[in-house]
Enzyme design. Structure first.
Site, PDB file in Angstrom:
ATOM      1  N   ARG A  47      32.570  44.220  35.621  1.00 22.34           N
ATOM      2  CA  ARG A  47      31.105  44.096  36.072  1.00 22.34           C
ATOM      3  C   ARG A  47      30.866  43.005  36.915  1.00 22.34           C
ATOM      4  O   ARG A  47      31.576  41.926  37.205  1.00 22.34           O
ATOM      5  CB  ARG A  47      30.382  44.249  34.712  1.00 22.34           C
ATOM      6  CG  ARG A  47      30.719  42.861  33.865  1.00 22.34           C
ATOM      7  CD  ARG A  47      29.718  42.623  32.791  1.00 22.34           C
ATOM      8  NE  ARG A  47      28.523  41.872  33.272  1.00 22.34           N
ATOM      9  CZ  ARG A  47      28.308  40.759  33.299  1.00 22.34           C
ATOM     10  NH1 ARG A  47      29.561  39.806  33.095  1.00 22.34           N
ATOM     11  NH2 ARG A  47      27.269  40.044  33.580  1.00 22.34           N
ATOM     12  N   PRO A  48      29.856  43.205  37.958  1.00 17.40           N
ATOM     13  CA  PRO A  48      29.415  42.172  38.739  1.00 17.40           C
ATOM     14  C   PRO A  48      28.790  40.955  37.941  1.00 17.40           C
ATOM     15  O   PRO A  48      27.973  41.441  37.072  1.00 17.40           O
ATOM     16  CB  PRO A  48      28.541  42.908  39.548  1.00 17.40           C
ATOM     17  CG  PRO A  48      28.016  44.039  39.123  1.00 17.40           C
ATOM     18  CD  PRO A  48      28.885  44.480  38.150  1.00 17.40           C
ATOM     19  N   SER A  49      29.203  39.734  38.127  1.00 14.22           N
ATOM     20  CA  SER A  49      28.516  38.712  37.419  1.00 14.22           C
ATOM     21  C   SER A  49      26.893  38.688  37.890  1.00 14.22           C
ATOM     22  O   SER A  49      26.507  38.953  38.928  1.00 14.22           O
ATOM     23  CB  SER A  49      29.075  37.374  37.786  1.00 14.22           C
ATOM     24  OG  SER A  49      28.410  36.307  37.555  1.00 14.22           O
ATOM     25  N   GLY A  50      26.253  38.227  36.748  1.00 11.58           N
ATOM     26  CA  GLY A  50      24.880  38.097  36.964  1.00 11.58           C
ATOM     27  C   GLY A  50      24.517  36.312  37.356  1.00 11.58           C
ATOM     28  O   GLY A  50      23.432  36.232  37.774  1.00 11.58           O
ATOM     29  N   THR A  51      25.608  35.769  37.356  1.00 11.91           N
ATOM     30  CA  THR A  51      25.403  34.318  37.491  1.00 11.91           C
ATOM     31  C   THR A  51      26.266  33.466  38.649  1.00 11.91           C
ATOM     32  O   THR A  51      26.225  32.613  38.985  1.00 11.91           O
ATOM     33  CB  THR A  51      25.532  33.438  36.284  1.00 11.91           C
ATOM     34  OG1 THR A  51      26.882  33.249  35.919  1.00 11.91           O
ATOM     35  CG2 THR A  51      24.586  33.946  35.045  1.00 11.91           C
TER      36      THR A  51
ATOM     37  N   SER B  70      22.447  24.919  31.784  1.00 10.52           N
ATOM     38  CA  SER B  70      23.537  25.238  30.629  1.00 10.52           C
ATOM     39  C   SER B  70      24.700  24.721  30.910  1.00 10.52           C
ATOM     40  O   SER B  70      25.116  23.319  31.158  1.00 10.52           O
ATOM     41  CB  SER B  70      23.400  26.632  30.775  1.00 10.52           C
ATOM     42  OG  SER B  70      24.182  27.177  29.550  1.00 10.52           O
TER      43      SER B  70
HETATM   44  C1  16G Z   1      23.723  33.894  31.059  1.00  4.94           C
HETATM   45  C2  16G Z   1      23.396  34.615  29.933  1.00  4.94           C
HETATM   46  C3  16G Z   1      24.445  34.776  28.847  1.00  4.94           C
HETATM   47  C4  16G Z   1      25.706  35.544  29.625  1.00  4.94           C
HETATM   48  C5  16G Z   1      26.270  35.038  30.870  1.00  4.94           C
HETATM   49  C6  16G Z   1      26.865  36.177  31.706  1.00  4.94           C
HETATM   50  C7  16G Z   1      21.371  34.005  28.571  1.00  4.94           C
HETATM   51  C8  16G Z   1      20.633  33.250  28.009  1.00  4.94           C
HETATM   52  N1  16G Z   1      22.475  33.691  29.068  1.00  4.94           N
HETATM   53  O1  16G Z   1      24.469  32.715  30.880  1.00  4.94           O
HETATM   54  O2  16G Z   1      24.045  35.398  27.914  1.00  4.94           O
HETATM   55  O3  16G Z   1      26.931  35.741  28.766  1.00  4.94           O
HETATM   56  O4  16G Z   1      24.879  34.702  31.807  1.00  4.94           O
HETATM   57  O5  16G Z   1      27.301  35.475  32.933  1.00  4.94           O
HETATM   58  O6  16G Z   1      20.914  35.233  28.587  1.00  4.94           O
HETATM   59  P1  16G Z   1      27.703  36.514  33.997  1.00  4.94           P
HETATM   60  O7  16G Z   1      26.751  37.579  34.305  1.00  4.94           O
HETATM   61  O8  16G Z   1      28.088  35.460  35.252  1.00  4.94           O
HETATM   62  O9  16G Z   1      29.154  36.834  33.261  1.00  4.94           O
HETATM   63 MG    MG Z   2      23.693  27.449  27.384  1.00  2.86          MG
END
Ligand code: 16G
Ligand code: MG
Length: 547
Positions: free
Chosen positions: A503-507, A67
């Protein structure tokens, strides 16, 4: 068990796990530096094949993309038969498989899945594959295809395509063409034809302009927009920028939807002229945002909240004019601007729900409504229509004699047909926004004037271990570490119209902090205060962010 038969074909572990990284199938699949992903994507292709077999040979999808991440990252996302995200129980298998130390462990996990779901070897796996423009995509694809071949899958590789296109193709296949055909021509024809039909009905553009300056993030969104333009004819005049897909170093670099939204400034790579309409998409074209600058060079962002309110307000009017008994609702996350929520509830009078971050949560809740509109503030979102709504509108179209009502019903049908309901889709979203703006006769300033965003600030803090965080109430309340929320509440109470959550980031390996308040200075101050609260209570690492 039958699984062994397939595995016997292999005499060694083709893609060993170097074991230096722990993977997690998170909100948007698995992402990291592409160098570490070969064994991950290979194993995901085994998993996706089993998923298809488990669903009696329903077609599923595997997308290789990271992405909006930098170009040297890559990732993988699996797609379920209706074009939606992979079911969450299977996300756990994806995590387990990616972290399995050796081939024996992989086989054990796969066997466990086969036994649990009693998967019959008679079902042939059917898989669609796609990738974004990243250099590493081709290498990773090889690892995927080898995995698919192990299970003798019936697969089709669509090459370089946008994420939402692959979601769409998967759905098309499984609905026997009812949703469209699984190819690019069908996708562009379906979405664009309804757009053009509706455009023909618009006789007076007023403030609306069909000219768009398009920032393609130097990714697949730019590439596919070139194809789309052949279908659009002259219904939109699009000037393409940041479309250098040959130089992969440039992907998402200081451009694209995520850059513009996070930095609240225009991208590089194009000149910014006052009162001109700009659109930015992200590196796999599932997000879109609009922006412009005015005569005083002030920057205005029209993000996912704005798109959601624009579209929900418009659809609500159409529904009322149609006289049909259809309910509509909107789904947001805690990141949505407080004033957008007020506007939706108080002015549009459309019910609004707040859910945790991640498209799968929004999508799921949106399906509770006859017509669900969901958008994250970052520009990821779409509309979902209950099957019964489509049937009702089509039946009404056959019965209705009144010209005005017929037009309203057709508008609803056209909007439905230009929507990619499977997932957020920058191209489809752009067509919908352009349709509403044109029908209303609005430029971006008119759109912006519907309500005023509360000043806000997003920042992040790195902590020793973000897994100690526990959050609830759609991420708006932090229950662990203990005492943190009380301190946030005290800080918030010092500012007018304020709100803040963490919030803890998921990415990413960070904790995110969001603050909004009556003025930008106050939002900034509040964000800084909350950042230092998190830093002190949760074991901050490195420099404390100062705004
Ligand atoms: C991912 C999610 C997006 C969300 C982002 C949050 C999908 C397809 N993509 O890119 O929707 O806004 O994670 O990121 O679900 P974060 O957890 O680092 O804040
Ligand atoms: Mg994307």
């Amino acid at each position: 068990m039958w699984l062994n038969k397939f595995y016997n074909d292999r005499n060694k572990d083709l893609y060993p796990n170097p074991g230096n990284i722990t993977f997690q199938y998170g909100t948007s699949g698995i992402r990291c530096k592409s160098d570490y992903l070969d064994h991950v994507v290979h194993r995901m292709s085994l998993l996706v094949a089993l998923r298809s077999m488990c669903l009696k040979s329903a077609r599923v999808g595997l997308m290789i993309t990271a992405s909006h991440n930098p170009q040297d990252d890559n990732g993988v996302k699996l797609i379920d038969p209706q074009g939606e995200m992979l079911e969450s129980t299977w996300e756990e298998y994806a995590t387990e498989l990616s972290n399995a130390l050796n081939n024996d462990n992989v086989c054990n996990i796969l066997s466990k899945i086969v036994l649990k779901y009693n998967i019959d070897s008679g079902y042939k796996p059917k898989v669609y594959v796609g990738r974004d423009t990243r250099n590493s995509g081709e290498r990773l694809l090889k690892a995927v295809i080898l995995g698919l071949k192990i299970f003798k899958s019936d697969y089709e590789d669509f090459g370089v395509i946008t994420t939402p296109m692959l979601h769409y193709f998967v759905r098309c296949y499984n609905t026997n063409g009812l949703y469209g055909q699984p190819n690019e021509n069908s996708y562009f024809t379906k979405l664009t034809n309804s757009f053009k039909k509706m455009r023909k009905m618009c006789s007076d553009y007023k403030n609306y302009s069909p000219i768009i300056e398009f920032d393609g993030a130097n990714g697949v969104g730019a590439l596919k927009l070139k194809d789309a333009m052949k279908y659009l004819d002259d219904s939109l005049i699009i000037n393409l920028h940041n479309n250098d897909v040959m130089n992969s170093r440039k992907l998402n670099l200081n451009c694209g939807a995520d850059y513009v939204k996070s930095n609240q400034c225009p991208p590089t790579g194009l000149s910014i002229i006052p009162n001109t309409k700009y659109v930015s998409v992200d590196g796999d074209a599932d997000r879109i945002i609009y922006f412009f600058i005015d005569e005083t060079n002030t920057f205005y962002l029209l993000d996912g909240d704005r798109i959601a309110t624009l579209v929900a307000g418009y659809l609500k009017e159409l529904i009322m004019a149609s006289g049909l008994n259809i309910n509509i609702g909107l789904v947001q996350t805690a990141y949505s601007n407080g004033n957008s929520t007020n506007y939706i509830s108080n002015e549009l009078k459309v019910p609004v729900a707040c859910v945790p971050t991640g498209v799968k949560y929004l999508h799921h809740t949106a399906k509770d409504y006859d017509i669900g509109v969901y958008f994250e503030a970052n520009g990821h979102g779409t509309l979902v229509f209950k099957e019964s709504v489509g049937i009702l509108i089509r039946e009404e179209l056959l019965k209705q004699k009144n010209e005005e009502k017929l037009l309203v019903l057709n508008k609803l049908k056209w909007i439905m047909d230009m929507t990619n309901e499977t997932v957020g889709d920058a191209y489809s979203d752009m067509l919908i926004v352009e349709t509403v703006l044109c029908d209303r006769g609005w430029n971006l300033k008119d759109w912006c004037n519907t309500y005023k965003d509360l000043p806000n600030r997003l920042t992040k803090v790195t902590v020793k271990d973000r897994s100690i965080f526990s959050i609830t109430n759609a991420e708006r309340i932090c229950i662990k570490p203990l005492g943190l929320q009380d301190k946030i509440n005290l800080a918030v109470a010092n500012y007018p119209m304020a709100r803040s959550f963490v919030r803890p980031s998921g990415t990413e390996d960070v904790v995110r902090i969001y603050a909004e308040a009556d003025t930008q200075a106050n939002a900034d101050r509040l964000a800084t205060e909350v950042a230092s609260i998190v830093y002190n209570i949760a074991g901050g690492v490195g420099e404390l962010p100062l705004l």
